[in-house]
Design an enzyme around this catalytic site. Structure first.
Site, short mmCIF file in Angstrom:
data_model
loop_
_atom_site.label_atom_id
_atom_site.label_comp_id
_atom_site.label_asym_id
_atom_site.label_seq_id
_atom_site.Cartn_x
_atom_site.Cartn_y
_atom_site.Cartn_z
N LYS A 169 -8.25 -12.91 -7.80
CA LYS A 169 -8.29 -12.21 -6.52
C LYS A 169 -9.01 -10.87 -7.05
CE LYS A 169 -7.69 -10.47 -2.72
NZ LYS A 169 -6.31 -10.54 -1.72
N LYS A 237 -5.96 0.06 -3.77
CA LYS A 237 -4.56 -0.47 -4.46
C LYS A 237 -5.47 -1.69 -5.14
CE LYS A 237 -2.39 -4.01 -3.00
NZ LYS A 237 -2.21 -5.12 -2.97
#
Length: 290
Positions: A169, A237
């Site tokens: 990811k 983030k």
């Protein structure tokens, strides 16, 4: 693969991603109990045919499968710390968090079958049940989870041991950020040169430069429409996660550092609540064309 109808599923985190995912599981015939801090999200789950819990523990009690879809590692860790899982529970964390946190959760919950299964596809993919899902953990646990993942995703791949899903990811997010930045620079160059950006990007989308961001976002970017499907704040983030993963692997990723800086600049310039395609605004500011 035959889906196990009527399984009891706890779903923790009913935001813009989790809410449609939980609804798909209800529609597939599962008994879904959800928990979220937002009363409106709980009401939405009930309207979709699920059940609302007053706490994460209430949702998890008696569940065969627990799915978490939370903003970041502190929220995931808080749930892990406050909940007592039944032995043998299948915990599928679909949040995007640090690989090291996923590894630590699997180590800590020795009585639970744990998978890290972050997703790509954004809100549209969640609504359309077309997410790409990258899964880290035990092969047998992946096989047990696959029928549930097939309800919410189309591309589902076991990529390695605990934490591997989060590493993939991170790679996804650094690539997405880089492509957005390059599409943004292309738009700025075309417009500054007096070339119709729509015509230019239409040509690029049919050649070697073709990519999903050009397919899905070129028109909205040219129109400066940045309604969030995935906010700059969240991509910021995720770029931190990518940089942490690079440090853990002891590798230098110079382009990733540049993309992280652009995303950080977007937040600093007040664009954190906008879609990550709003990197175009940052490029325009740097180019003196805002």
């Amino acid at each position: 693969m035959t889906r196990p109808k009527g399984s009891t599923v706890a779903f923790i985190g009913l935001g813009i991603m989790g809410s449609p995912m939980a609804a798909h599981l209800v529609a597939a015939g599962h008994d879904v109990t959800g928990f979220d801090l937002s009363p409106a999200s709980l009401d939405k789950l009930v309207a979709d045919g699920g059940k609302a819990a007053a706490s994460a523990q209430e949702a998890v009690s008696g569940a065969e499968v627990v799915i978490t879809m939370l903003p970041n590692h502190p929220q995931v860790e808080a749930v892990i710390d406050e909940v007592a899982f039944d032995d043998g529970t299948l915990l599928i964390d679909m949040s995007t968090i640090r690989p090291s946190t996923s590894i630590e959760i699997a180590r800590k919950l020795s009585n639970v079958r744990v998978l890290d299964a972050p997703v790509s596809g954004g809100q549209t993919g969640a609504v359309q049940a077309s997410l790409s899902i990258m899964v880290g953990g035990n092969e047998a646990d992946f096989a047990a989870a696959r029928p549930f993942l097939e309800v919410v995703g189309k591309t589902i791949v076991h990529v390695g041991p605990h934490g591997a899903g989060q590493v993939v990811k991170a790679a996804n997010q650094l690539m997405v950020g880089g492509i957005y930045a390059l599409v943004a620079e292309s738009i700025v160059l075309l417009e500054a040169s007096g070339v119709d950006p729509k015509a230019g990007l239409d040509v690029l989308a049919g050649g070697l430069a073709a990519n999903r961001i050009l397919d899905l976002k070129r028109e909205s970017m040219i129109a400066r429409e940045f309604q969030p499907g995935f906010r700059i704040d969240l991509h910021h983030k995720d770029m931190g996660i990518a940089l942490d993963a690079a440090r853990a692997a002891d590798v230098s990723l110079p382009v990733t550092n540049q993309i992280a800086a652009l995303v950080a600049a977007a937040r600093a310039q007040g664009y954190g609540s906008l879609d990550h395609s709003a990197l175009l605004k940052v490029i325009e500011n740097f180019a003196g064309r805002s």
